[in-house]
Write an enzyme that holds these catalytic residues in place. Sequence first.
Site, PDB file in Angstrom:
ATOM      1  N   ALA A  13       0.805  -1.210   0.000  1.00  0.00           N
ATOM      2  CA  ALA A  13       0.000   0.000   0.000  1.00  0.00           C
ATOM      3  C   ALA A  13       0.845   1.270   0.000  1.00  0.00           C
ATOM      4  CB  ALA A  13      -0.946   0.009   1.199  1.00  0.00           C
ATOM      5  N   SER A  15       4.528   1.143  -0.886  1.00  0.00           N
ATOM      6  CA  SER A  15       5.663   1.052  -1.804  1.00  0.00           C
ATOM      7  C   SER A  15       5.568  -0.239  -2.602  1.00  0.00           C
ATOM      8  CB  SER A  15       6.998   1.113  -1.045  1.00  0.00           C
ATOM      9  OG  SER A  15       7.157  -0.041  -0.227  1.00  0.00           O
ATOM     10  N   ARG A  17       8.151  -3.061  -5.031  1.00  0.00           N
ATOM     11  CA  ARG A  17       9.517  -3.483  -5.291  1.00  0.00           C
ATOM     12  C   ARG A  17       9.539  -4.511  -6.401  1.00  0.00           C
ATOM     13  NH1 ARG A  17      10.438  -5.096  -0.053  1.00  0.00           N
ATOM     14  NH2 ARG A  17       8.991  -6.815  -0.457  1.00  0.00           N
ATOM     15  N   GLY A  82      -5.170  -6.999  -1.416  1.00  0.00           N
ATOM     16  CA  GLY A  82      -6.393  -7.615  -1.915  1.00  0.00           C
ATOM     17  C   GLY A  82      -7.492  -6.628  -2.251  1.00  0.00           C
ATOM     18  N   HIS A 240      -2.228 -12.774  -3.727  1.00  0.00           N
ATOM     19  CA  HIS A 240      -2.542 -11.911  -2.597  1.00  0.00           C
ATOM     20  C   HIS A 240      -1.323 -11.876  -1.698  1.00  0.00           C
ATOM     21  CE1 HIS A 240      -4.942 -11.003   1.274  1.00  0.00           C
ATOM     22  NE2 HIS A 240      -4.603  -9.883   0.664  1.00  0.00           N
ATOM     23  N   ASP A 241      -0.888 -10.698  -1.315  1.00  0.00           N
ATOM     24  CA  ASP A 241       0.377 -10.593  -0.585  1.00  0.00           C
ATOM     25  C   ASP A 241       0.351 -11.353   0.734  1.00  0.00           C
ATOM     26  OD1 ASP A 241      -1.300  -8.768   0.701  1.00  0.00           O
ATOM     27  OD2 ASP A 241      -0.066  -7.016   0.236  1.00  0.00           O
ATOM     28  N   ASN A 303      -8.448  -9.448   9.849  1.00  0.00           N
ATOM     29  CA  ASN A 303      -7.766  -8.203   9.471  1.00  0.00           C
ATOM     30  C   ASN A 303      -7.768  -7.264  10.671  1.00  0.00           C
ATOM     31  OD1 ASN A 303      -8.239  -9.319   6.808  1.00  0.00           O
ATOM     32  ND2 ASN A 303      -7.847  -7.280   6.010  1.00  0.00           N
ATOM     33  N   GLY A 413       7.300  -6.542   7.325  1.00  0.00           N
ATOM     34  CA  GLY A 413       8.049  -5.381   7.798  1.00  0.00           C
ATOM     35  C   GLY A 413       7.877  -5.105   9.271  1.00  0.00           C
TER      36      GLY A 413
END
Length: 494
Positions: A13, A15, A17, A82, A240-241, A303, A413
């Site tokens: 959301a 950044s 890469r 998502g 989906h991450d 979530n 992260g």
Amino acid sequence: MATRVYLAVDLGAESGRVMAGLWNGRKIKLQEVHRFPNGGVPLGGTLRWNVLGLWQSIHQGLTLAARQYGKNIASVGADTWGVDFVLLNRQDELLGLPYHYRDARTQGVMERAFRRVPREKIFAQTGLQFLPFNSLFQLLAWQKQAPQLLEAADRLLFMPDYFHWCLCGSRVAEFTIASTSQCLHPLKRDWNRSLLKALGLPLRLLPPLVQPGTALGPLRPEVAEGTGLRGVRVIAPPSHDTAAAVAGVPTAHTGKANWAYISSGTWSLMGAEVAQASLTPRTLAYNLTNEGGLDGTYRLLKNIMGLWLVQRCKAAYDAEGKTYDYAELVRLAAAAPAFRSLVNPDDPRFLNPRDMRVAIQEYCRETGQPIPRTAGELVRCAYESLALRYRQVLGWLEELTGQRMEVIHIVGGGSKSELLNQFTASACNRPVITGPVEATALGNLMTQVRADGEVRSLADMREVIRRSSEMRRYQPADLDKWDMAAARFAALAR
């Protein structure tokens, strides 16, 4: 063996890469090739995604990768957040810039949907938690506000599917990203056409579903020529991450439901890996969700608002010229008084407030608590509240699975936040294992490695990730204090 290289396009959301995975047959080494900013773009009173700018940045990253690794590159795949999607017409023209999930247009849409199909029936037919920005409700917002665009649309592609279209021309939906939409049947593992029809949504938009690991095709000729990536395949990872991050959890207990995970970042996605979707009334009452994972697994998860609370506090200070880096904010939080003020991180007021500091202060004022004034007090409040929310969700997961979660894996992260990691271990009274930070990229890349025939199973993938990653363990402490705080928190987050 010669090193083979796989490329992950990993969009978050804040950044994006392009990451390279260098595979030597035993370990995988990550190298960041190109990083670029991302975020919502205010436009005409709405909030959108700049997908053309993102594609340009992805193209630049692939070009840099080709210069660095050349013919060693085997494949590329994309993962993103998502629910959000683009609409294409029959000529593959983009119908408007896609909306950001935090756009306000979906306010009140859920309630209108429930008048047509009851909440309980929607849950039984989708297994998803109810969030106002789920793709189902975004489509209903289109239906009300811009029906002419919906009528002109021929194909819906979720964000990673759209970038796969950019890469190779595929017009399919990868299963794990589609499972975030609230448009799939959790038992049939296919589009829930009867529900969409009952809500008056066009079925022609639905793309064919493919499983993670599917080869989508070679790069478009113009992409191969423009980047220098000739002979490279596009492989659908868990797109989906969070699905990619969970595939990247270095657990030794694949196939067992006795461990929990937190994919920690802007959002905290906390859950368990299970074999079947949980569709019980208690799952609905807790507003947990069932999202698709690798190899037919489901992610039974919640979530949680996550580090968004801290990120937006920092942004508010930045706007005033008071520039704190995250390390300084953590130091200030560690020095602030413990358990002074708590909030429910998932209160709707925290979704996208104008000033997060004010939103937290107003919550504390309304609930009769001391008002956090300093940066340290605000961040401490956010961290302690997140840890207590994790404790609450852990109890729900154990109840629904019938298993005691023996350990919590934190990846992403947010796993770098030592203070929050320790708070989590103490609040939950469970050991916490952190790392890898790049679990999402690793889950993406190792799926490509497996599609290339280099490993055989999800357990093998995770074994490689354990060999290739640094991890740290945290033990619970100060249990009596956290028990007392949990009793206060329970009254705020029922």
